[in-house]
Design a protein around this motif. Structure first.
Motif, short mmCIF file in Angstrom:
data_model
loop_
_atom_site.label_atom_id
_atom_site.label_comp_id
_atom_site.label_asym_id
_atom_site.label_seq_id
_atom_site.Cartn_x
_atom_site.Cartn_y
_atom_site.Cartn_z
N VAL A 71 3.37 22.63 45.69
CA VAL A 71 4.51 22.89 46.14
C VAL A 71 4.85 24.33 46.79
CG1 VAL A 71 7.25 23.26 45.44
CG2 VAL A 71 5.74 21.27 44.75
N LEU A 72 4.52 25.53 45.98
CA LEU A 72 4.44 26.55 46.40
C LEU A 72 3.50 26.84 47.73
CD1 LEU A 72 4.23 28.74 43.04
CD2 LEU A 72 6.15 28.42 44.55
N LEU A 73 2.33 26.41 47.78
CA LEU A 73 1.61 26.57 48.86
C LEU A 73 2.11 25.81 50.04
CD1 LEU A 73 -1.40 27.45 49.75
CD2 LEU A 73 -2.30 25.44 48.92
N TRP A 74 2.52 24.53 49.79
CA TRP A 74 3.06 23.83 51.09
C TRP A 74 4.61 23.75 51.25
CZ3 TRP A 74 -0.89 23.59 54.26
CH2 TRP A 74 -2.26 23.33 53.93
N ALA A 84 -0.21 32.55 48.46
CA ALA A 84 -1.50 33.21 47.66
C ALA A 84 -1.06 32.49 46.21
CB ALA A 84 -1.44 34.60 47.51
N ALA A 85 0.24 32.80 45.81
CA ALA A 85 0.54 32.34 44.28
C ALA A 85 0.16 30.73 44.12
CB ALA A 85 1.79 32.67 44.17
N GLY A 86 0.67 30.01 45.07
CA GLY A 86 0.51 28.64 45.25
C GLY A 86 -1.09 28.25 45.16
N ARG A 87 -1.70 28.76 45.95
CA ARG A 87 -3.30 28.68 45.95
C ARG A 87 -3.82 28.96 44.61
NH1 ARG A 87 -6.53 27.78 50.12
NH2 ARG A 87 -5.23 28.34 51.79
N LEU A 89 -2.48 29.19 41.52
CA LEU A 89 -2.09 28.40 40.60
C LEU A 89 -2.74 27.04 40.74
CD1 LEU A 89 -0.32 27.58 38.00
CD2 LEU A 89 1.57 27.27 39.75
N THR A 90 -2.88 26.44 41.83
CA THR A 90 -3.51 25.26 42.14
C THR A 90 -5.15 25.14 41.61
OG1 THR A 90 -1.89 24.48 43.75
CG2 THR A 90 -3.93 23.36 43.80
N LEU A 91 -5.53 26.27 42.26
CA LEU A 91 -6.90 26.36 41.78
C LEU A 91 -7.15 26.52 40.25
CD1 LEU A 91 -8.17 28.97 44.71
CD2 LEU A 91 -8.93 26.71 44.29
N PHE A 92 -6.30 27.35 39.77
CA PHE A 92 -6.50 27.58 38.23
C PHE A 92 -6.31 26.22 37.58
CE2 PHE A 92 -4.49 28.04 33.96
CZ PHE A 92 -5.30 28.75 33.50
N ALA A 93 -5.23 25.43 37.78
CA ALA A 93 -5.13 24.27 37.07
C ALA A 93 -6.33 23.21 37.32
CB ALA A 93 -3.92 23.41 37.64
N LEU A 94 -6.76 23.25 38.89
CA LEU A 94 -7.78 22.11 38.99
C LEU A 94 -9.28 22.60 38.31
CD1 LEU A 94 -7.29 21.48 42.90
CD2 LEU A 94 -6.93 20.12 41.01
N GLY A 95 -9.16 24.16 38.26
CA GLY A 95 -10.42 24.52 37.61
C GLY A 95 -10.52 24.23 36.01
#
Length: 132
Positions: A71-74, A84-87, A89-95
Motif C-alpha cells: 500500500v505504501l509502495l503503490w 522507499a519505506a513501502g519497498r 517493508l515489503t522486502l522485509f516481510a517477504l524475506g
C-alpha cells in the motif's frame, strides 16, 4: 512490468499466509487441518493448539507487513521516502517468509513440499521487487 509481477507475487504470498493463519489459529482442531500439518490425533491437536495458535499469528503479521508495504509502495502519497519505506517493508516481510520456509526445511525432508508452498511466491516477489 516487473513491478506488477512482483506485486502480484507479494499479494498472493500475503493471501497464502493469511490462509495459513486461519488454519493454524482458527481451524487447528479440525481433523482435516491438523492432519495436513502431520498431527495424528485430536488429543495431539489439543496439546499443540497453543503453539499453532501463536505460529498462525506470526504468519498473519508477515502478511500484514507485506500488504502495508505494498500500500505504501503503490497507493501511498507520492514521495521517495514513502516509496522507499513501502519497498523496504515489503522486502522485509517477504524475506521473513522465505527465511521461515528455509527454517522449515531444517526440520526434515518431509517438509520440502510445505516449504516450497510457503516460500516460492515470497521468493519470486522479493527477487522481482529488487529489480523493479
Amino acid at each position: 512490468m516487473i513491478g506488477i509481477i512482483a506485486t502480484v507475487c507479494a499479494a498472493l504470498a500475503a493471501l497464502l499466509h493469511v490462509y495459513i493463519f486461519v488454519m493454524e489459529s482458527v481451524q487447528w482442531t479440525q481433523p482435516r487441518i491438523y492432519r495436513r500439518f502431520g498431527v495424528a490425533t485430536q488429543e495431539q491437536a489439543e496439546i499443540t493448539r497453543p503453539l499453532a495458535y501463536n505460529q498462525g499469528f506470526y504468519n498473519l503479521f508477515l502478511a500484514l507487513g507485506t500488504v502495508i508495504g505494498l500500500v505504501l509502495l503503490w497507493g501511498g502519497p507520492d514521495g521517495q521516502a514513502v516509496d522507499a519505506a513501502g519497498r523496504a517493508l515489503t522486502l522485509f516481510a517477504l524475506g521473513c517468509m522465505v527465511a521461515a520456509a528455509l527454517v522449515l526445511l531444517t526440520t526434515g525432508a518431509k517438509y520440502l513440499r510445505a516449504a516450497l508452498i510457503q516460500g516460492t511466491l515470497p521468493l519470486i516477489g522479493f527477487v522481482l521487487l529488487l529489480f523493479a
